[in-house]
Design an enzyme around this catalytic site. Structure first.
Site, short mmCIF file in Angstrom:
data_model
loop_
_atom_site.label_atom_id
_atom_site.label_comp_id
_atom_site.label_asym_id
_atom_site.label_seq_id
_atom_site.Cartn_x
_atom_site.Cartn_y
_atom_site.Cartn_z
CB CYS A 1 -42.21 31.54 42.64
SG CYS A 1 -42.12 29.92 41.88
CB CYS B 1 -39.35 28.98 43.14
SG CYS B 1 -40.21 29.47 41.65
CG ASP B 2 -38.74 30.76 46.62
OD1 ASP B 2 -37.71 30.23 46.15
OD2 ASP B 2 -39.14 31.88 46.25
#
Ligand code: NDP
Length: 312
Positions: free
Chosen positions: A136, A139-140
């Site tokens: 992701c 997200c990261d």
């Protein structure tokens, strides 16, 4: 057994589930929606959504999902968070068991459990997931400022992730196992012309280097044709290699196709069990778009409503 089963229980909170909830709520059916471990579904892991009609300037995936959620709540949807561990479709009302022990009963069930990111199955994958390896980018990505980033895959997801990651990375290298992309022309054009993106064709990721202390430090790639191996530097590795449908709860109860997707009647969300409907990515391996998922969620709610009306 519950004396007052719900009219409609919806499993999943992506565009399909929330659209089904909106339509069912506006039909006064007081739906219960159970959102799983990733509320909002896959769109919460994307950035800009430019192809959802109604947003001329685009909208962030998480913002779009928040809007859908608010809209479903506004008309009387009840949303609970929980991991559904079991569904029983052999008797009426249908039974849904949530991991906190809660049991819900319903006259109809709308399955919109979506799909999950695929991984390569490399030996050290689970060890390194969250330690430089990710599925992701949204997200990261921010953890990889000025770092070397690899994105695996050649579809629209990989391109989208690669483009997003250029906001952070020093360089983003997209690793394709073939000589050509699967992605749409417009996405290909964007990655091919981006100054921070390099494309490595005919390469397979075969080893992730580093450990949990160091994080990812590199990768070993193997040429698809010559099998020649190369070690390259990498601080972050992102998978963008597609998804598999979340059908585990229904195996043995509902038929799936060759790719594991739930089977629905043509032009319908009806499954083989009357009163059970499926919509969104769990039953669609062809289009897999937010807008098609939302459309099929609408169909499922309308078909559930008609089914309930016929019951009297
Ligand atoms: P796709 O199935 O389209 O692409 C998967 C990619 O991963 C392919 O390039 C495939 O390679 C590669 N791949 C799969 N398995 C492996 C493996 N084991 N090793 C190496 N590479 C592998 O999935 P996407 O998630 O990209 O897209 C799914 C759908 O969602 C598509 O219809 C897409 O158009 C849509 N989408 C649209 C977006 C948008 O419009 N903004 C954004 C994201 C997705 P190969 O080509 O060799 O099979």
């Amino acid at each position: 057994m519950a004396t007052n089963p719900h009219h409609i229980v919806i499993l999943g909170s992506g565009p399909a589930g929330l659209t089904a909830a909106l339509y069912a709520a506006r039909a006064n059916l007081s739906p219960l929606l159970i959102e799983g471990p990733q509320p909002g579904g896959q769109l919460t892991t994307t950035t800009e959504v430019e192809n959802f009609p109604g947003f001329a300037k685009g909208i962030l995936g998480p913002d779009l999902m928040n809007e859908m959620r608010e809209q479903a709540l506004r008309f009387g949807t009840t949303i609970i968070n929980g991991w559904v561990t079991k569904v029983e479709l052999s008797d009426l009302p249908f039974k849904v068991v949530v991991d906190d022990g809660r049991e819900e009963y319903s006259q109809t069930l709308i399955i919109s459990t979506g799909a999950t990111a695929k991984t390569l199955g490399l030996p050290r994958e689970s060890e390194m997931m969250g330690f430089g390896l990710s599925t992701c980018a949204t997200c990261d990505g921010a953890f990889f400022r000025d770092k070397e980033i690899l994105v695996i895959g050649g579809g629209d997801s990989a391109c989208e992730e690669g483009l997003f990651l250029t906001k952070f990375g020093k360089r983003v290298r997209i690793v394709l196992r073939r000589e050509e992309f699967r992605a749409s022309q417009i996405m290909q054009h964007r990655v091919k012309t981006h100054p921070k993106i390099e494309i490595l064709y005919n390469q397979n990721l075969v080893e992730i280097l580093g450990d949990r202390k160091t994080g990812v430090t590199g990768a070993v790639l193997e040429h698809s044709q010559t099998a020649e191996r190369t070690q390259i530097e990498a601080d972050g590795i992102f998978y963008g290699i597609g998804h598999h449908p979340n059908t585990e709860l229904f195996i043995g109860q509902l038929p799936t196709d060759d790719n594991g997707y739930l089977v629905t009647e043509p032009d319908s969300s009806k499954t083989t069990i009357p009163g059970v409907f499926a919509c969104g990515d769990v039953q669609d391996h062809v289009f897999r778009q937010a807008i098609t998922a939302a459309g099929s969620g609408c169909m499922a709610a309308m078909e559930a409503e008609r089914y309930l009306a016929a019951l009297g």
